[in-house]
Design a protein around this motif. Sequence first.
Motif, short mmCIF file in Angstrom:
data_model
loop_
_atom_site.label_atom_id
_atom_site.label_comp_id
_atom_site.label_asym_id
_atom_site.label_seq_id
_atom_site.Cartn_x
_atom_site.Cartn_y
_atom_site.Cartn_z
N TYR A 108 0.80 -1.10 0.02
CA TYR A 108 0.01 0.14 -0.09
C TYR A 108 0.91 1.22 0.06
O TYR A 108 2.10 1.24 0.55
CB TYR A 108 -1.01 0.13 1.07
N PHE A 111 -1.67 9.05 2.23
CA PHE A 111 -2.70 7.90 2.26
C PHE A 111 -2.42 7.03 3.22
O PHE A 111 -1.26 6.66 3.73
CB PHE A 111 -2.26 6.93 0.88
N PRO A 149 -13.60 -1.16 -4.08
CA PRO A 149 -14.53 -2.40 -4.30
C PRO A 149 -14.13 -3.40 -4.75
O PRO A 149 -13.50 -3.33 -5.76
CB PRO A 149 -15.95 -1.82 -4.88
N TRP A 150 -14.40 -4.76 -4.49
CA TRP A 150 -14.07 -5.82 -5.34
C TRP A 150 -15.11 -6.93 -4.95
O TRP A 150 -15.70 -6.98 -4.08
CB TRP A 150 -12.74 -6.17 -4.89
N LEU A 184 -11.57 3.82 6.18
CA LEU A 184 -11.38 5.28 5.32
C LEU A 184 -10.75 6.19 6.29
O LEU A 184 -10.74 6.30 7.50
CB LEU A 184 -12.79 5.81 4.97
N THR A 185 -10.24 7.36 5.36
CA THR A 185 -9.33 8.35 6.08
C THR A 185 -10.10 9.17 7.23
O THR A 185 -9.52 9.43 8.11
CB THR A 185 -8.61 9.33 4.94
N GLU A 186 -11.39 9.39 6.86
CA GLU A 186 -12.09 10.22 7.50
C GLU A 186 -12.30 9.59 9.16
O GLU A 186 -12.56 10.39 10.29
CB GLU A 186 -13.57 10.44 7.11
N PRO A 235 -7.23 2.31 7.13
CA PRO A 235 -7.71 0.95 7.53
C PRO A 235 -7.79 0.32 8.88
O PRO A 235 -7.16 1.29 9.68
CB PRO A 235 -6.50 0.07 6.79
N ASP A 292 -20.64 4.38 1.60
CA ASP A 292 -20.66 3.14 1.14
C ASP A 292 -21.89 2.48 1.53
O ASP A 292 -22.50 2.37 2.75
CB ASP A 292 -19.34 2.46 2.06
N VAL A 347 -18.49 -4.20 1.01
CA VAL A 347 -19.22 -3.10 0.43
C VAL A 347 -19.75 -3.35 -1.12
O VAL A 347 -18.80 -3.78 -1.78
CB VAL A 347 -17.95 -1.69 0.45
N ARG A 361 -20.46 2.37 -3.61
CA ARG A 361 -20.74 3.83 -3.14
C ARG A 361 -21.82 4.65 -3.84
O ARG A 361 -21.98 4.38 -4.84
CB ARG A 361 -19.28 4.45 -3.25
O1 DLL Z 1 -8.76 3.40 1.28
C1 DLL Z 1 -8.33 3.11 3.89
C2 DLL Z 1 -7.70 1.69 3.26
C3 DLL Z 1 -6.63 1.47 2.85
C4 DLL Z 1 -8.56 0.73 3.37
C5 DLL Z 1 -6.14 0.29 2.94
C6 DLL Z 1 -8.35 -0.52 3.24
C7 DLL Z 1 -7.09 -0.94 3.14
P1 DLL Z 1 -9.37 6.21 1.66
O2 DLL Z 1 -8.46 6.48 0.55
O3 DLL Z 1 -10.09 7.33 2.23
O4 DLL Z 1 -8.95 5.02 2.59
O5 DLL Z 1 -11.15 5.54 0.87
C8 DLL Z 1 -11.97 5.18 1.58
O6 DLL Z 1 -12.38 3.56 0.19
O7 DLL Z 1 -15.03 4.93 1.72
C9 DLL Z 1 -14.86 2.76 0.61
O8 DLL Z 1 -15.45 3.40 -0.75
C10 DLL Z 1 -13.36 2.48 -0.23
N1 DLL Z 1 -12.59 1.15 0.52
C11 DLL Z 1 -11.95 1.02 1.49
N2 DLL Z 1 -11.98 -0.29 1.69
C12 DLL Z 1 -12.75 -0.85 1.10
C13 DLL Z 1 -13.16 -2.43 1.02
C14 DLL Z 1 -8.89 3.75 2.45
N3 DLL Z 1 -12.67 -3.28 1.55
C15 DLL Z 1 -13.00 4.46 0.61
N4 DLL Z 1 -14.15 -2.73 0.04
C16 DLL Z 1 -14.26 3.84 1.40
C17 DLL Z 1 -14.60 -1.82 -0.73
C18 DLL Z 1 -13.31 0.17 0.12
N5 DLL Z 1 -14.42 -0.43 -0.78
#
Ligand code: DLL
Length: 432
Positions: free
Chosen positions: A133, A138, A213-214, A236-238, A242, A301, A322, A325
Amino acid sequence: MIWNTDFEALDGAAMSCHQAEKLGKLVDVLYRRVPFYHRKMDEAGVKPQDIQDISDIVRLPFTTKDEMRDVYPYGLLSVSLQDIVEIHTSSGTTGTPVVDAYTAGDIEVWAEVMARTLSAGGTGRHDIVQNAYGYGLFTGGLGVHYGARKIGATVIPISGGNTKRQLAIMHDFKSTVLACTPSYSLYLAEAAREEGIDPSKVGLKAGFFGAEPWSQSMRGEIQQQLGLLAIDIYGLTEIIGPGVAMECEHQEGLHINEDHFYPEVIEPSTGKVLPDGQKGELVITTLTKEGTPVLRYRTRDITYLERAPCACGRTTARMHRVLGRTDDMLIIRGVNVFPSQIEEVILKVEGIEPHYQLIVERRDQLDELEVQVEMNEGLFSDEIRNLERTEKKIEADLYATLNIHTRVRLVEPKTIARSEGKAKRIIDKRQA
Ligand code: DLL
């Protein structure tokens, strides 16, 4: 492996008690220290003393991404800036970024929930975690990093990209765990094959995939190609990055770390809280966060909750993977479609590679969806007649599942752009 049985296997009544206590304290702090929340609570006509029980949470106002952007950069801080030890932000590709500021205590919680996450997929002290990652603002890179360190595993902070080097490191250091986006894991597998390496034989045993999403079909592909257990991780960041929720080895929904993150699912248009099992928008409250706590954050989500105990022994609420979105939902001639639903259908078809793109256009006032899917070498060298037959079959399958007419176009192997981070699946020409 359960990292923290005290909380991950806490009984329901004790969890509610814990949550109520944390929520009460949180609301009190926010009302006193954060003008943004003071104002919002006043507008909603609710005072800290009105929050006695976790069910009182419905009296509190929601927080949206736009509101968080409006108070960029420091408007959500609930402690002094001196107490912030690290800052992450969302990518900002769609507007002002959202800021997540962590105290030392927040980083400790992050390491804890990520240790739970990695343990849930079987990571232990003896593992070598290849963390692909992105490191930086990020949250993916450092989130996994802190969790792996907490467990005592060996972490390789290679970050995203540089695919050839990833393969060399994987081989030389004998990585046992891979962490990256699901789309990047398939790119790695493909690149390995091109170098004459069988990716299922490199020794990986588990992968922690999220940030986009997957589908279940995509999971099947990844597990088969890389020969590992593919665990879905969400955050999510907010909220923290993770660490919000993760699957266990049973892969039946993502366990929410609900002692820290209180989940609700709402009907997006009315804000009404939905019962467990009903699909809607996930809303999260950070119960223990100190730097930038968030009340009832609307994640956009789509998922649903379930609380039946899991065979792994965890008692925490689970969210279904998920489904999409609210802002990624395509409305094609009045039918709501999520890209992951299309993915689920196309990956089941023989001769198809797990690389696709969705192109939406408006022609004569009507929305049209073209699904471009890569074929494998076998199908590519087949007769035109068979290619057309496959295109028609996918169109029929999509129609049977989604009730929409699409145009499916098979494209040559390796022509759809690969991603090193979050895949971009939709090209919406209507907005151009
Ligand atoms: O993506 C945090 C993260 C990093 C999660 C590594 C998992 C692994 P953001 O960039 O803020 O944070 O994006 C958050 O990504 O609201 C979802 O829409 C989507 N998302 C995150 N995890 C999943 C998942 C990171 N497992 C946004 N399945 C979230 C589907 C996901 N969508």
